[in-house]
Write a protein that holds these residues in place. Sequence first.
Motif, PDB file in Angstrom:
ATOM      1  N   PHE A 116       0.891  -1.142   0.000  1.00 40.37           N
ATOM      2  CA  PHE A 116       0.000   0.000   0.000  1.00 40.37           C
ATOM      3  C   PHE A 116       0.937   1.200   0.000  1.00 40.37           C
ATOM      4  O   PHE A 116       2.055   1.109   0.493  1.00 40.37           O
ATOM      5  CB  PHE A 116      -0.888   0.016   1.252  1.00 40.37           C
TER       6      PHE A 116
ATOM      7  N   THR B  76       1.736   4.342  14.134  1.00 46.59           N
ATOM      8  CA  THR B  76       1.399   3.360  13.100  1.00 46.59           C
ATOM      9  C   THR B  76       0.115   2.630  13.467  1.00 46.59           C
ATOM     10  O   THR B  76      -0.322   2.657  14.625  1.00 46.59           O
ATOM     11  CB  THR B  76       2.505   2.296  12.977  1.00 46.59           C
ATOM     12  N   ALA B  77      -0.446   1.934  12.484  1.00 43.16           N
ATOM     13  CA  ALA B  77      -1.602   1.074  12.761  1.00 43.16           C
ATOM     14  C   ALA B  77      -1.202  -0.037  13.727  1.00 43.16           C
ATOM     15  O   ALA B  77      -2.003  -0.471  14.551  1.00 43.16           O
ATOM     16  CB  ALA B  77      -2.156   0.490  11.471  1.00 43.16           C
ATOM     17  N   SER B  78       0.040  -0.485  13.631  1.00 41.42           N
ATOM     18  CA  SER B  78       0.514  -1.521  14.556  1.00 41.42           C
ATOM     19  C   SER B  78       0.388  -1.038  15.997  1.00 41.42           C
ATOM     20  O   SER B  78      -0.076  -1.775  16.875  1.00 41.42           O
ATOM     21  CB  SER B  78       1.979  -1.874  14.271  1.00 41.42           C
TER      22      SER B  78
ATOM     23  N   HIS C 151      -3.902  -8.533   8.995  1.00 43.88           N
ATOM     24  CA  HIS C 151      -2.509  -8.072   8.912  1.00 43.88           C
ATOM     25  C   HIS C 151      -1.642  -8.689  10.022  1.00 43.88           C
ATOM     26  O   HIS C 151      -2.118  -8.915  11.137  1.00 43.88           O
ATOM     27  CB  HIS C 151      -2.487  -6.539   9.024  1.00 43.88           C
TER      28      HIS C 151
ATOM     29  N   SER D 137       0.409  -7.422  11.880  1.00 44.40           N
ATOM     30  CA  SER D 137       0.566  -6.582  13.079  1.00 44.40           C
ATOM     31  C   SER D 137      -0.375  -7.036  14.202  1.00 44.40           C
ATOM     32  O   SER D 137      -0.114  -6.743  15.372  1.00 44.40           O
ATOM     33  CB  SER D 137       0.318  -5.110  12.747  1.00 44.40           C
TER      34      SER D 137
ATOM     35  N   THR E 277     -11.335  -6.425   9.612  1.00 42.21           N
ATOM     36  CA  THR E 277     -10.579  -5.563   8.704  1.00 42.21           C
ATOM     37  C   THR E 277     -11.484  -5.017   7.601  1.00 42.21           C
ATOM     38  O   THR E 277     -12.275  -5.757   7.027  1.00 42.21           O
ATOM     39  CB  THR E 277      -9.414  -6.358   8.063  1.00 42.21           C
TER      40      THR E 277
ATOM     41  N   GLY F 240     -10.694  -3.729   4.193  1.00 36.30           N
ATOM     42  CA  GLY F 240      -9.589  -3.572   3.241  1.00 36.30           C
ATOM     43  C   GLY F 240      -8.348  -4.328   3.681  1.00 36.30           C
ATOM     44  O   GLY F 240      -7.354  -3.717   4.078  1.00 36.30           O
TER      45      GLY F 240
ATOM     46  N   THR G 141      -4.846  -6.384   3.675  1.00 32.55           N
ATOM     47  CA  THR G 141      -3.616  -5.993   2.996  1.00 32.55           C
ATOM     48  C   THR G 141      -3.394  -6.812   1.722  1.00 32.55           C
ATOM     49  O   THR G 141      -2.955  -6.284   0.710  1.00 32.55           O
ATOM     50  CB  THR G 141      -2.429  -6.150   3.959  1.00 32.55           C
TER      51      THR G 141
ATOM     52  N   ASP H 290      -9.771  -2.631  11.765  1.00 30.73           N
ATOM     53  CA  ASP H 290      -8.541  -2.165  11.130  1.00 30.73           C
ATOM     54  C   ASP H 290      -8.841  -1.775   9.683  1.00 30.73           C
ATOM     55  O   ASP H 290      -9.108  -2.637   8.840  1.00 30.73           O
ATOM     56  CB  ASP H 290      -7.497  -3.298  11.194  1.00 30.73           C
TER      57      ASP H 290
ATOM     58  N   ALA I  47      -6.629   0.322   7.924  1.00 31.01           N
ATOM     59  CA  ALA I  47      -5.386   1.093   7.758  1.00 31.01           C
ATOM     60  C   ALA I  47      -5.315   1.787   6.403  1.00 31.01           C
ATOM     61  O   ALA I  47      -5.102   2.994   6.325  1.00 31.01           O
ATOM     62  CB  ALA I  47      -4.182   0.190   7.971  1.00 31.01           C
TER      63      ALA I  47
ATOM     64  N   ASN J 268      -4.975   4.891   8.552  1.00 34.37           N
ATOM     65  CA  ASN J 268      -3.704   5.598   8.426  1.00 34.37           C
ATOM     66  C   ASN J 268      -3.780   6.724   7.406  1.00 34.37           C
ATOM     67  O   ASN J 268      -3.682   6.456   6.206  1.00 34.37           O
ATOM     68  CB  ASN J 268      -2.608   4.635   7.962  1.00 34.37           C
TER      69      ASN J 268
ATOM     70  N   HIS K 140      -1.439   8.327   6.806  1.00 32.91           N
ATOM     71  CA  HIS K 140      -0.118   8.237   6.163  1.00 32.91           C
ATOM     72  C   HIS K 140      -0.071   7.209   5.039  1.00 32.91           C
ATOM     73  O   HIS K 140       0.955   7.042   4.392  1.00 32.91           O
ATOM     74  CB  HIS K 140       1.004   8.003   7.187  1.00 32.91           C
ATOM     75  N   LYS K 141      -1.159   6.504   4.806  1.00 35.48           N
ATOM     76  CA  LYS K 141      -1.144   5.604   3.656  1.00 35.48           C
ATOM     77  C   LYS K 141      -1.707   6.282   2.407  1.00 35.48           C
ATOM     78  O   LYS K 141      -1.084   6.286   1.369  1.00 35.48           O
ATOM     79  CB  LYS K 141      -1.919   4.331   3.973  1.00 35.48           C
TER      80      LYS K 141
HETATM   81  C1  LIG Z   1      -0.527  -1.372   6.402  1.00 34.98           C
HETATM   82  C2  LIG Z   1      -1.445  -2.101   7.283  1.00 34.98           C
HETATM   83  C3  LIG Z   1      -1.181  -2.228   8.654  1.00 34.98           C
HETATM   84  C4  LIG Z   1       0.107  -1.782   9.280  1.00 34.98           C
HETATM   85  O1  LIG Z   1       0.270  -0.411   9.218  1.00 34.98           O
HETATM   86  P1  LIG Z   1       1.469   0.302  10.009  1.00 34.98           P
HETATM   87  O2  LIG Z   1       0.982   1.699  10.144  1.00 34.98           O
HETATM   88  O3  LIG Z   1       2.668   0.186   9.132  1.00 34.98           O
HETATM   89  O4  LIG Z   1       1.656  -0.381  11.300  1.00 34.98           O
HETATM   90  C5  LIG Z   1      -2.142  -2.820   9.439  1.00 34.98           C
HETATM   91  N1  LIG Z   1      -3.289  -3.278   8.913  1.00 34.98           N
HETATM   92  C6  LIG Z   1      -3.570  -3.185   7.613  1.00 34.98           C
HETATM   93  C7  LIG Z   1      -4.874  -3.708   7.087  1.00 34.98           C
HETATM   94  C8  LIG Z   1      -2.648  -2.601   6.747  1.00 34.98           C
HETATM   95  O5  LIG Z   1      -2.919  -2.518   5.444  1.00 34.98           O
END
Ligand SMILES: *Cc1c(COP(=O)(O)O)cnc(C)c1O
Length: 473
Positions: free
Chosen positions: A82, A141-143, A182, A184, A235, A237, A239, A264, A266, A293, A295-296
Amino acid sequence: MIEDSTEFRKEAHKMADRLADYYEELEKLPVKSQVKPCEIISKLPASPPEMPEPMDAILQDFDNVIMPGITHWQHPSFFAYFPANTSYPSILAEMLTATLAQQGMVWETSPAAAELEERMMEWLKQLCGLPEAFTGVIQDTASASTLAALVTARERISKWQVNMQGFYDINKYRVYCTSETHSSIEKAVRIAGFGSANLVKVEVDDMFAMKPEALEMAITADLNAGFVPCAVVATIGTTGCTAVDPVKPIGEICVRYNVWLHVDAAFAGTAMVLPEMRHYLTGLELADSYVFNPHKWMFTNFDCSAYFVKDTDALIRTFEILPEYLKTSSRGQVNDYRDWGVALGRRFRALKLWFVLRNYGAVGIRETVRKHIVLAAWLTLQMQKEKGFEILTPTRFSLVCFRYVPEGMTNEDEIDKYNEQLEQKLNASGKLYITHTRLNGKYTLRLVIAQTYVEERHVREAWELIKGTKNSK
Ligand SMILES: *Cc1c(COP(=O)(O)O)cnc(C)c1O
């Protein structure tokens, strides 16, 4: 050594030109760095310099040593993973952030950072149509957001006993997700002390989404076996292939069994700026927490993860720790964000979000995100029309999952190998960057269109390149 503001000003002006030049020249650079392992480190001196070095020397090495080892995440033909996109207003804000160098651990150490963050989270909530009951905080971060969610879920169910006593003599808690969740989440399960063995992977349907009835069965089976269901991670979406777990039926199960639901989103969370995407959020009001995020996909440079939680008291009670040297007189009237997650020290991340949201306006963000989604739909259509190409899961948001099956090739291993080589050839061209996953065991190429400055021509060029490369030796 830069010692005064006159010299700093001179260097900063040059730096501004360098940054603009980078964006002007970016398309000519290979998207994926072509260096070999250890090529960069071998060019770096083993010891730090004893004497001060001039900026010119440092920047020359930056050009010669560092730049070849850069994978250009902001290249418009970066279609891998992503994205972690940015934008001009975000970069400008980051310059200010570095200049002010705030440490916003508590309100008092940076009132503006705390209050702007509070307001920006309210803006995001409105922009994305998130439930009114949520309160937001920026995590790195999402983590980290997911870890905060799972630790809070653990504390709520143990009545804050794990914080105090550790996991000693406590029931075995269970966390539920799917094979598509994910990595994480498993990491957070380990760090929070649940243990990977207590992460239950619930069955998915043929669209890779969690089956709510399978979740309920897993929960009741665990209850019968003496486990304590603690949290579910759904989730929006995924990954691998942007699958969407059905939040509403999952949420209803979580309410019934008093299980924390963390959602989640993200990557895909940014798409919720579009009203036509909001149906994916149905039932989100049943969730306890949510992360996406900026930031994504929201043009705000890494790192900026928006974590929303319903019960802020539970969050704060989980993370709060109050040594004498951190006590302040404003406590209780304002947000001290060091109690809202793992880290004490906090960057001023809200500033870049403020710049981006104001400079784009909601209209600009919606238009750009919609453009990406339209381009992904266009590419999907081209692939559906072209002999040999297969779309392996319906295109959602802006990720296209595909493969190419050469005429007469029927052996799945051979097809996998063929697509792996196709991916390598495409990436070695330097003209684009894609990555892969496996869907139902099939080697699947992933192409995500979510770069800030991607245009139709980049997607057309990518399509021509893929068609031209598929049969090349
Ligand atoms: C990218 C992603 C994460 C991790 O994101 P970080 O901000 O890098 O920790 C978690 N869950 C999903 C669904 C993602 O696509």
